[in-house]
Design an enzyme around this catalytic site. Sequence first.
Site, PDB file in Angstrom:
ATOM      1  CB  CYS A 118      -4.179  -1.748   4.863  1.00  4.60           C
ATOM      2  SG  CYS A 118      -3.212  -1.244   6.311  1.00  4.60           S
ATOM      3  CE  LYS A 132      -7.629   0.634   3.739  1.00  6.57           C
ATOM      4  NZ  LYS A 132      -6.427   1.338   4.276  1.00  6.57           N
ATOM      5  CD  GLU A 140      -2.782   1.033   2.542  1.00  5.46           C
ATOM      6  OE1 GLU A 140      -3.917   1.534   2.494  1.00  5.46           O
ATOM      7  OE2 GLU A 140      -2.316   0.490   3.572  1.00  5.46           O
TER       8      GLU A 140
END
Length: 280
Positions: A157, A117, A44
Amino acid sequence: MSHTFTAAAIQLVSGDDLAANLARAEAWVAEAAAAGAELVALPEYFYLMPAHDSARLALAEPFGHGPLQQRMAALAARHGVWLLAGTLPLQGSQPQRFHNSSLLYGPQGQCVARYDKVHLFGFDDGHERYAEADTMQPGSAITSADTPWGSLRLSVCYDLRFPELYRQAPAPVLISVPAAFTHTTGQAHWELLLRARAVENLAFVIAPGQGGVHPGGKRTFGHSMIIDPWGQVLACQQEGEGMALATLDTHRQQTWRTRLPALQHRRFTSPSFIATQEKP
């Protein structure tokens, strides 16, 4: 379909110099390809880890166009690898917000999947504060991609803390988790969560991360890993730049899924299974 292949999870310590970050990413992709990796995953924010998150907003590109996406497409084609371009900033529909998007490129340089995301990280313990919602627009869809080795479920993440994202059909063969986990939360939960996602889905997990100190004093946990469906860590790069490199065997994975058919034993897979308590 090939039963075995080599994957690489690249770990970086990106800073606030875009050109330098891209150069380091390209160098590690080249090294991974030279080591035989067919699937290479960047972390990321590999392109920029600035002191202030708002600096990424100026780099946001329309999907399918822009120098960052063109550079990643060319990188995949140059080395003939499947390349997970960690996350890139794509323009959102909300003002002053961008999508933190994980893009998968095929070996001819074609973009085969985009995942925005969904879960935006927020954390404040009085010493550290993170609020991705201040600059980012969340995605709203689960994304799977077809690869030569089976279905890949994309995530980023903080998504790692939401197991339902990985439970939707089709059951993924691979899970990708490019990350910039903070040192505080990573030390407590990173490996625990990665191994749990691998075991409960009987899937390989490829988790490239940031691993060091960044502008503004931010510290990321690193420990980029590749984990097998039995929960075993096949490779780990603890701190600093480097890569976790491992050979994945999907035939063995299928053996595990046959011996322990937990995915077939699931019962709470649709709203019809949710019981309501009857009143007396």
